[in-house]
Design a protein around this motif. Sequence first.
Motif, PDB file in Angstrom:
ATOM      1  N   ASP A 168       1.244  -1.265  -0.234  1.00  9.08           N
ATOM      2  CA  ASP A 168      -0.055   0.062  -0.099  1.00  9.08           C
ATOM      3  C   ASP A 168       0.809   0.996  -0.081  1.00  9.08           C
ATOM      4  O   ASP A 168       0.673   2.224   0.011  1.00  9.08           O
ATOM      5  CB  ASP A 168      -1.188  -0.180   1.850  1.00  9.08           C
ATOM      6  CG  ASP A 168      -1.954  -1.474   1.099  1.00  9.08           C
ATOM      7  OD1 ASP A 168      -2.678  -1.942  -0.154  1.00  9.08           O
ATOM      8  OD2 ASP A 168      -2.588  -1.329   1.804  1.00  9.08           O
ATOM      9  N   LYS A 169       2.440   0.773  -0.304  1.00  7.97           N
ATOM     10  CA  LYS A 169       3.171   2.623   0.253  1.00  7.97           C
ATOM     11  C   LYS A 169       3.879   2.681  -1.425  1.00  7.97           C
ATOM     12  O   LYS A 169       4.458   3.239  -1.390  1.00  7.97           O
ATOM     13  CB  LYS A 169       4.031   1.772   1.528  1.00  7.97           C
ATOM     14  CG  LYS A 169       3.919   1.824   2.779  1.00  7.97           C
ATOM     15  CD  LYS A 169       4.522   1.305   3.576  1.00  7.97           C
ATOM     16  CE  LYS A 169       4.896   1.611   4.686  1.00  7.97           C
ATOM     17  NZ  LYS A 169       5.455   1.017   5.795  1.00  7.97           N
ATOM     18  N   GLN A 170       3.324   1.282  -1.494  1.00  9.49           N
ATOM     19  CA  GLN A 170       3.684   1.828  -3.456  1.00  9.49           C
ATOM     20  C   GLN A 170       3.768   2.982  -4.409  1.00  9.49           C
ATOM     21  O   GLN A 170       4.587   3.598  -4.228  1.00  9.49           O
ATOM     22  CB  GLN A 170       3.399   0.527  -4.357  1.00  9.49           C
ATOM     23  CG  GLN A 170       4.017   0.195  -5.764  1.00  9.49           C
ATOM     24  CD  GLN A 170       3.050  -0.642  -6.675  1.00  9.49           C
ATOM     25  OE1 GLN A 170       1.717  -0.567  -6.664  1.00  9.49           O
ATOM     26  NE2 GLN A 170       3.968  -1.243  -7.329  1.00  9.49           N
ATOM     27  N   GLY A 171       2.658   3.786  -4.434  1.00 10.84           N
ATOM     28  CA  GLY A 171       2.379   5.098  -4.978  1.00 10.84           C
ATOM     29  C   GLY A 171       3.761   6.040  -3.375  1.00 10.84           C
ATOM     30  O   GLY A 171       4.308   6.684  -4.816  1.00 10.84           O
ATOM     31  N   LYS A 224       8.825   9.029  -4.917  1.00 14.46           N
ATOM     32  CA  LYS A 224      10.370   9.526  -4.257  1.00 14.46           C
ATOM     33  C   LYS A 224      10.772   9.085  -5.673  1.00 14.46           C
ATOM     34  O   LYS A 224      12.229   9.751  -5.951  1.00 14.46           O
ATOM     35  CB  LYS A 224      10.877   8.547  -3.010  1.00 14.46           C
ATOM     36  CG  LYS A 224      10.112   9.186  -1.516  1.00 14.46           C
ATOM     37  CD  LYS A 224       9.681   8.648  -0.651  1.00 14.46           C
ATOM     38  CE  LYS A 224       9.318   8.644   0.569  1.00 14.46           C
ATOM     39  NZ  LYS A 224       9.528   8.220   1.927  1.00 14.46           N
ATOM     40  N   VAL A 225      11.150   8.064  -5.689  1.00 22.05           N
ATOM     41  CA  VAL A 225      11.998   8.077  -7.347  1.00 22.05           C
ATOM     42  C   VAL A 225      12.390   8.999  -8.548  1.00 22.05           C
ATOM     43  O   VAL A 225      12.878   8.811  -8.877  1.00 22.05           O
ATOM     44  CB  VAL A 225      11.828   6.405  -7.393  1.00 22.05           C
ATOM     45  CG1 VAL A 225      12.262   5.890  -8.601  1.00 22.05           C
ATOM     46  CG2 VAL A 225      11.276   5.129  -6.508  1.00 22.05           C
ATOM     47  N   GLN A 253      -1.589   5.901 -10.588  1.00 19.27           N
ATOM     48  CA  GLN A 253      -0.945   5.463  -9.354  1.00 19.27           C
ATOM     49  C   GLN A 253      -0.812   6.783  -9.332  1.00 19.27           C
ATOM     50  O   GLN A 253       0.600   6.915  -9.963  1.00 19.27           O
ATOM     51  CB  GLN A 253      -0.455   4.029  -9.103  1.00 19.27           C
ATOM     52  CG  GLN A 253      -0.259   3.797  -7.673  1.00 19.27           C
ATOM     53  CD  GLN A 253       0.797   2.495  -7.788  1.00 19.27           C
ATOM     54  OE1 GLN A 253       1.872   2.391  -8.729  1.00 19.27           O
ATOM     55  NE2 GLN A 253      -0.249   1.891  -6.500  1.00 19.27           N
ATOM     56  N   GLY A 254      -0.726   7.338  -8.009  1.00 18.34           N
ATOM     57  CA  GLY A 254       0.113   7.841  -7.360  1.00 18.34           C
ATOM     58  C   GLY A 254      -0.378   9.689  -7.849  1.00 18.34           C
ATOM     59  O   GLY A 254      -0.853   9.809  -8.702  1.00 18.34           O
ATOM     60  N   PHE A 260      12.604  -0.454  -9.709  1.00 19.38           N
ATOM     61  CA  PHE A 260      12.816   1.669  -9.391  1.00 19.38           C
ATOM     62  C   PHE A 260      13.116   1.722  -8.343  1.00 19.38           C
ATOM     63  O   PHE A 260      13.725   3.503  -8.438  1.00 19.38           O
ATOM     64  CB  PHE A 260      11.127   1.955  -9.625  1.00 19.38           C
ATOM     65  CG  PHE A 260      10.724   1.362 -10.843  1.00 19.38           C
ATOM     66  CD1 PHE A 260      11.720   1.471 -11.888  1.00 19.38           C
ATOM     67  CD2 PHE A 260       9.780   0.663 -11.570  1.00 19.38           C
ATOM     68  CE1 PHE A 260      11.008   1.483 -13.497  1.00 19.38           C
ATOM     69  CE2 PHE A 260       9.232   0.337 -12.041  1.00 19.38           C
ATOM     70  CZ  PHE A 260       9.763   0.873 -13.422  1.00 19.38           C
ATOM     71  N   GLY A 261      13.144   1.465  -6.958  1.00 27.85           N
ATOM     72  CA  GLY A 261      13.403   1.822  -5.706  1.00 27.85           C
ATOM     73  C   GLY A 261      15.484   1.261  -6.146  1.00 27.85           C
ATOM     74  O   GLY A 261      15.834   2.401  -4.930  1.00 27.85           O
TER      75      GLY A 261
END
Length: 362
Positions: A49-52, A57-58, A233-234, A257-258
């Motif tokens: 759920d923290k993906q967005g 941040k990326v 998303q995001g 991506f991180g």
Amino acid sequence: MKNLRKAFPALRQYVYLNNASCGLLSEKVFEYRQDHDLDLLISGSVFRDKQGEILEKVRETVGDFFNCAPNRVGLIHNFSSGFNTLLEGIDKSSKILLLKEDYPSINWAVNSREFDVCYAKIDENLEKNIENALTKNRPDLFCFSIVQYENGIKLETAFLKEMKEKFPDTLFVADGTQFIGTERFDFDASKIDVVIASGYKWMNAGYGNAIMLFQEDVPKKIDPKRFGFNSLQGKYKAHKGNFLGKFEPGHQDTLNFGSVMAAIKFINSVGIDLIEERIKLLSKKAKEEFEKLGLLEEAVVKRTQHSSIFNIGGDDKLLEFLNSKNIISSLKTPGVRVSFHYFNTEEEIDLLVTALKEYHQK
């Protein structure tokens, strides 16, 4: 320099001269990847759920590093997926300028479609050849690699900016995979319309990630057709029909991506100016040594500016010989390709030269 090398464990066992094929993973990026999957392991959807937030941040980290607003930073999984999506958004009657014998992922993708294609030759007069081709053909797009993958011939960003200003109606689409991470790059100032680049080479970000950088007016010129639920998303892809979402229709991989974000943070800790300085120093020394041995093609010898990628001739027997010395390189027709990153040393160039002399004296 020793401290910089410590971050790359592979350097403890190899003279690693193969960054143009596969960039080394740093301990910092590896630690991010371990922590990421540990969080996923113990938290499941709570972490998902923290993906967005992670992807936001990326984008911001990438945008800051290359001077591109985060709402113009696309996150894709490899160069080809982004480039093919872009081509699908181009009118089929378009005329496209390519570099003859450029990276197959560019030329094959263009030639598999119905575009009107013209070419500029890659040789010591590459810049003149490009300008002449742009003047003669007036293409709708110019698709090219900033650095050539086989022999390292490099286009300077100042030249590309000059050409874009001279031919403003041509869309400049650059493959930066063999370029980003080797020197400071101000995307907005470059005037290049689109840069697409995988992160697993000179960014040392591991596989499964690539970036797209767009100038502000590009959405008016390209209309990709891909779309999906995660296209929304995001905060940078918040509305239906948004441009970035057309390049990112499916689930986004926060592990990969991180890793780009972790790699950029590590590059910033080293200093991109130091990295650029080291690469130029190594490139100069390597070119001088290879010239003495008569190993470089004429097109490379005659150019004043060059990347840190060199094709030194030879065949699979030379590759096998170098491997026996723990010197890692690649076979790229018409020869063996070596490439130097900032963590390589002058002493490693000397070791390579000694090995080459031994091989050619056999």
